[in-house]
Design an enzyme around this catalytic site. Structure first.
Site, PDB file in Angstrom:
ATOM      1  N   MET A  30       0.841  -1.198   0.000  1.00 59.03           N
ATOM      2  CA  MET A  30       0.000   0.000   0.000  1.00 59.03           C
ATOM      3  C   MET A  30       0.881   1.255   0.000  1.00 59.03           C
ATOM      4  O   MET A  30       0.389   2.351   0.296  1.00 59.03           O
ATOM      5  CB  MET A  30      -0.938  -0.015   1.208  1.00 59.03           C
ATOM      6  CG  MET A  30      -1.888  -1.208   1.176  1.00 59.03           C
ATOM      7  SD  MET A  30      -3.397  -0.953   2.121  1.00 59.03           S
ATOM      8  CE  MET A  30      -2.734  -0.733   3.755  1.00 59.03           C
ATOM      9  N   HIS A  34       8.993   1.347   3.411  1.00 60.68           N
ATOM     10  CA  HIS A  34      10.078   1.363   4.394  1.00 60.68           C
ATOM     11  C   HIS A  34      10.903   0.099   4.187  1.00 60.68           C
ATOM     12  O   HIS A  34      10.605  -0.704   3.285  1.00 60.68           O
ATOM     13  CB  HIS A  34       9.513   1.455   5.817  1.00 60.68           C
ATOM     14  CG  HIS A  34       8.426   0.462   6.094  1.00 60.68           C
ATOM     15  ND1 HIS A  34       8.667  -0.887   6.198  1.00 60.68           N
ATOM     16  CD2 HIS A  34       7.093   0.613   6.255  1.00 60.68           C
ATOM     17  CE1 HIS A  34       7.535  -1.517   6.430  1.00 60.68           C
ATOM     18  NE2 HIS A  34       6.555  -0.634   6.461  1.00 60.68           N
ATOM     19  N   HIS A  37       9.279  -3.273   3.516  1.00 59.76           N
ATOM     20  CA  HIS A  37       8.850  -3.547   2.136  1.00 59.76           C
ATOM     21  C   HIS A  37      10.052  -3.868   1.252  1.00 59.76           C
ATOM     22  O   HIS A  37      10.006  -4.774   0.418  1.00 59.76           O
ATOM     23  CB  HIS A  37       8.168  -2.319   1.527  1.00 59.76           C
ATOM     24  CG  HIS A  37       6.895  -1.896   2.204  1.00 59.76           C
ATOM     25  ND1 HIS A  37       6.788  -0.722   2.913  1.00 59.76           N
ATOM     26  CD2 HIS A  37       5.683  -2.488   2.270  1.00 59.76           C
ATOM     27  CE1 HIS A  37       5.544  -0.598   3.371  1.00 59.76           C
ATOM     28  NE2 HIS A  37       4.861  -1.664   3.010  1.00 59.76           N
ATOM     29  N   ARG A 187       2.282   2.871   9.306  1.00 61.44           N
ATOM     30  CA  ARG A 187       1.487   3.616  10.291  1.00 61.44           C
ATOM     31  C   ARG A 187       2.334   4.152  11.451  1.00 61.44           C
ATOM     32  O   ARG A 187       1.828   4.952  12.236  1.00 61.44           O
ATOM     33  CB  ARG A 187       0.369   2.731  10.845  1.00 61.44           C
ATOM     34  CG  ARG A 187      -0.719   2.440   9.819  1.00 61.44           C
ATOM     35  CD  ARG A 187      -1.907   1.750  10.454  1.00 61.44           C
ATOM     36  NE  ARG A 187      -3.057   1.702   9.567  1.00 61.44           N
ATOM     37  CZ  ARG A 187      -3.381   0.656   8.806  1.00 61.44           C
ATOM     38  NH1 ARG A 187      -2.650  -0.429   8.820  1.00 61.44           N
ATOM     39  NH2 ARG A 187      -4.443   0.697   8.030  1.00 61.44           N
TER      40      ARG A 187
HETATM   41  P1  AMP Z   1       1.489  -2.985   3.423  1.00 56.47           P
HETATM   42  O1  AMP Z   1       2.047  -1.904   2.577  1.00 56.47           O
HETATM   43  O2  AMP Z   1       1.389  -2.641   4.871  1.00 56.47           O
HETATM   44  O3  AMP Z   1       0.205  -3.567   2.861  1.00 56.47           O
HETATM   45  O4  AMP Z   1       2.540  -4.185   3.362  1.00 56.47           O
HETATM   46  C1  AMP Z   1       2.924  -4.740   2.140  1.00 56.47           C
HETATM   47  C2  AMP Z   1       3.748  -5.970   2.400  1.00 56.47           C
HETATM   48  O5  AMP Z   1       4.894  -5.639   3.175  1.00 56.47           O
HETATM   49  C3  AMP Z   1       2.988  -7.058   3.186  1.00 56.47           C
HETATM   50  O6  AMP Z   1       3.357  -8.336   2.676  1.00 56.47           O
HETATM   51  C4  AMP Z   1       3.522  -6.863   4.586  1.00 56.47           C
HETATM   52  O7  AMP Z   1       3.453  -8.035   5.369  1.00 56.47           O
HETATM   53  C5  AMP Z   1       4.964  -6.479   4.302  1.00 56.47           C
HETATM   54  N1  AMP Z   1       5.534  -5.751   5.437  1.00 56.47           N
HETATM   55  C6  AMP Z   1       5.113  -4.583   5.964  1.00 56.47           C
HETATM   56  N2  AMP Z   1       5.869  -4.245   7.030  1.00 56.47           N
HETATM   57  C7  AMP Z   1       6.789  -5.227   7.180  1.00 56.47           C
HETATM   58  C8  AMP Z   1       7.847  -5.467   8.106  1.00 56.47           C
HETATM   59  N3  AMP Z   1       8.114  -4.630   9.101  1.00 56.47           N
HETATM   60  N4  AMP Z   1       8.582  -6.585   7.942  1.00 56.47           N
HETATM   61  C9  AMP Z   1       8.321  -7.459   6.945  1.00 56.47           C
HETATM   62  N5  AMP Z   1       7.341  -7.284   6.055  1.00 56.47           N
HETATM   63  C10 AMP Z   1       6.577  -6.192   6.167  1.00 56.47           C
END
Ligand code: AMP
Length: 298
Positions: A30, A34, A37, A187
């Site tokens: 999304m 960081h 990702h 977040r």
């Molecule tokens: P999001 O942008 O929050 O939807 O996350 C996208 C992808 O990044 C998802 O597969 C999350 O599980 C992964 N992700 C987000 N934060 C972390 C983190 N701190 N460590 C590992 N994977 C992460």
């Protein structure tokens, strides 16, 4: 680095890449990227010929009272980070095209989607699975990678990929943390200075839960100790705390101490358990988890 926005353009591009015999890796996100990702890029790179990262803040996975409108966004920074990490293409679908008037068909997850995060976010995993399934199609990916931080999401995506025979290999990547143990999350920017100081207590609590299990406490007692510790932490409001079998995501809260465990209801030997937690700090909701191999507890 390529950038595509339209669904048709992505479909055409990915079909052409597959026709050349290339393996395509997808990283759904999304945005507001960081290191958590970007580590996914490194994780999938050796398995594929092209790495595509999608950025889409999916309205369908946010509840009416959730933070869709204030979800952080920074397109230019995200693109620069992707280019620097060696991403081959960024896919940027737009909501008007993803959900045109009249759209009404969804992937319905099974009962596991109603527990844990699903209990506090009704419909969340329906939104997640539906968009992931469509992202798989638009990008024609052979592989996709997801973070262990969102453990229930990872579990449900693996399940969907099997159940719907999507033919995509799902890779998992470990949780990336800040120096003080807080799991990285888009977040985290919402946390004020005092809230940021309180946030690592979530991971501390999970570690204490693991220690309690190792010391021979029952899962119920370990959860109780974690609850008490979090209740003492200023600013943290507990949303849920659970212990589950990682294979089935069934709750183990009522089980005896780990060394007395027998096989589960299906007669399968338990191998790995997971402590799952969600808290609110001010207006920010944070989740984290800790997976523990049973052989490390016995
Ligand atoms: P999001 O942008 O929050 O939807 O996350 C996208 C992808 O990044 C998802 O597969 C999350 O599980 C992964 N992700 C987000 N934060 C972390 C983190 N701190 N460590 C590992 N994977 C992460």
């Amino acid at each position: 680095m390529e950038q595509l926005g339209s669904l048709q353009a992505m479909l055409r591009r990915s079909a052409a890449q597959r026709a050349q015999g290339l393996r395509i890796g997808l990283i759904p996100t999304m945005g507001f990227l960081h290191e958590g990702h970007l580590a996914l890029v490194d994780r999938i790179r050796p398995h594929v010929d092209r790495v595509w990262l999608s950025i889409f803040v999916n309205p369908a996975q946010f509840g009416p009272a959730e933070d869709l409108d204030r979800y952080p966004r920074d397109r230019e920074r995200d693109l620069a980070l992707c280019a620097a990490r060696g991403v081959d293409g960024v896919f940027l679908p737009v909501a008007a095209e993803v959900y045109p008037p009249g759209h009404q068909t969804w992937v319905t997850p099974g009962p596991v989607a109603e527990r844990y995060c699903g209990a506090s976010r009704p419909g969340h995993f329906r939104g997640v699975l539906s968009i992931v399934q469509r992202l798989f199609r638009w990008t024609n990916c052979t592989h996709a990678v997801f973070g262990a931080k969102d453990a229930q999401q990872l579990w449900l995506i693996k399940r969907m990929t099997k159940d719907l025979e999507l033919g995509v290999q799902i890779l998992e990547s470990p949780t990336i943390r800040e120096a003080d143990g807080l799991a990285m999350s888009s977040r985290n920017v919402f946390l004020g200075p005092e809230e940021r100081m309180a946030a690592p207590a979530l991971q501390v609590s999970l570690k204490q839960g693991a220690e309690a299990l190792r010391a021979g406490e029952t899962p119920g007692r370990a959860l109780e100790q974690m609850r008490q510790q979090l209740a003492r932490t200023p600013l943290i409001e507990l949303e849920y705390l659970h212990v589950a079998d990682w294979k089935t995501l069934a709750s183990l809260a009522g089980e005896p101490r780990v060394r007395d465990w027998e096989a589960d209801q299906d007669g399968a030997v338990r191998e790995e358990l997971i402590l799952l937690a969600a808290v609110r700090i001010g207006r920010t909701r944070l989740i984290d988890n800790l997976r523990i191999k049973l052989k490390d507890l016995q």
